[in-house]
Design a protein around this motif. Sequence first.
Motif, mmCIF file in Angstrom:
data_model
loop_
_atom_site.group_PDB
_atom_site.id
_atom_site.type_symbol
_atom_site.label_atom_id
_atom_site.label_comp_id
_atom_site.label_asym_id
_atom_site.label_seq_id
_atom_site.Cartn_x
_atom_site.Cartn_y
_atom_site.Cartn_z
ATOM 1 N N ASN A 196 60.843 40.870 77.763
ATOM 2 C CA ASN A 196 61.432 41.025 79.165
ATOM 3 C C ASN A 196 61.851 42.405 79.672
ATOM 4 N N ALA A 197 62.429 43.074 78.718
ATOM 5 C CA ALA A 197 63.171 44.539 79.159
ATOM 6 C C ALA A 197 62.088 45.533 79.320
ATOM 7 N N LEU A 198 60.740 45.212 78.803
ATOM 8 C CA LEU A 198 59.891 46.497 78.911
ATOM 9 C C LEU A 198 58.926 46.068 79.969
ATOM 10 N N ARG A 199 58.998 45.088 80.666
ATOM 11 C CA ARG A 199 58.036 44.661 81.690
ATOM 12 C C ARG A 199 58.322 45.615 82.872
ATOM 13 N N THR A 200 57.021 45.713 83.464
ATOM 14 C CA THR A 200 56.799 46.723 84.810
ATOM 15 C C THR A 200 57.239 45.759 86.185
ATOM 16 N N VAL A 201 57.066 46.357 87.031
ATOM 17 C CA VAL A 201 57.354 45.756 88.372
ATOM 18 C C VAL A 201 56.386 44.968 88.730
ATOM 19 N N PRO A 202 55.127 45.102 88.609
ATOM 20 C CA PRO A 202 54.131 43.853 88.927
ATOM 21 C C PRO A 202 54.304 42.604 88.236
ATOM 22 N N VAL A 203 54.734 42.811 86.927
ATOM 23 C CA VAL A 203 54.621 41.588 85.903
ATOM 24 C C VAL A 203 56.096 41.084 86.087
ATOM 25 N N GLY A 204 57.124 41.702 86.289
ATOM 26 C CA GLY A 204 58.424 41.397 86.540
ATOM 27 C C GLY A 204 58.542 40.446 87.873
ATOM 28 N N LEU A 205 57.911 40.966 88.766
ATOM 29 C CA LEU A 205 57.738 40.254 90.077
ATOM 30 C C LEU A 205 57.015 38.822 89.940
ATOM 31 N N ALA A 206 56.113 39.005 89.063
ATOM 32 C CA ALA A 206 55.250 37.721 88.732
ATOM 33 C C ALA A 206 56.204 36.505 88.193
ATOM 34 N N PHE A 207 57.005 36.989 87.164
ATOM 35 C CA PHE A 207 57.889 36.139 86.462
ATOM 36 C C PHE A 207 59.140 35.688 87.479
ATOM 37 N N PHE A 208 59.453 36.526 88.386
ATOM 38 C CA PHE A 208 60.396 36.311 89.335
ATOM 39 C C PHE A 208 60.115 35.247 90.139
#
Length: 285
Positions: A227-239
């Motif tokens: 999770n700490a290395l995810r970028t914005v697009p992937v992080g927002l998808a998980f968000f």
Amino acid sequence: MSVDVLARPRRARLRVGETIAIAVLSILALLGLFPYLFMLLTSFKTNEQFYDNFWGISLPLNVDNYLVAWNQVSPYLVTSIVVAAASTLGTIALGATSAYVIARYRFLGRNVVFAFVAVLMMIPNIASIIPLFVLVKDLGMLNTYWVLIVPQIAGGLVLAIILMKTFFEGVPQELFDAAKLDGANGVRLFWSIMLPLSYPIIGTVALMTVISVWNDFFWPLLTISENALRTVPVGLAFFQGQNSTQWGPLFAGYAISSLPVLLLFTFLSKWFLAGLQGGIAGTSK
């Protein structure tokens, strides 16, 4: 007098045509901006306001949505900024030196080398996903910054070399001849003459690289599981998966993630347009 009378209907038709063009362009601009306006309006709503007033403005504005979104999105922003900065520097450094050699030096096979670079543009990115994944897996690069940075540099170099070569060829040869008479070598010519004149195309390549990193979704999703290395697009998808019913914080996260690119485009838009104009002019020669 008669000439003026005849010219009046023509001026009237021109004004009507301009009015229609302005109206059509205004409608198109509004349609293009509408998703962003909807995002901003929704980012200040609670779920109750969102369902009760889907399209309009709801009061009071819930600024706390941005605090919730910032706590969730900030680690992804750091990763995206690091990857974007490293990818941009690598693409500009390798692209500028490669394009300079191809544009300014005459050697056997120069056109063949550039032709191979141009051919790479016809290969879709999806066709290289599997062999690239196998390669980075064998190299032990999964779940590292390098697995995000190196492919971005390799993918961005093709267009960067083409744009920069075209731009470099448009610089007058007399500048280099005069510098050579003063004793400047190839490195000095590149550093002191070519680079200061190349800010427009460098800004163009930088902006295109940052946008590519910011919009890349599938490759980070495939190669990053921490999770700490995810970028914005992937992080927002998980968000979105974690906050599927919290529409306000979700859209606030979208707004926060879009700000860096918006600010960058605001500062680099002049160089971006100048670089594209230089590349197009050079191509047409």
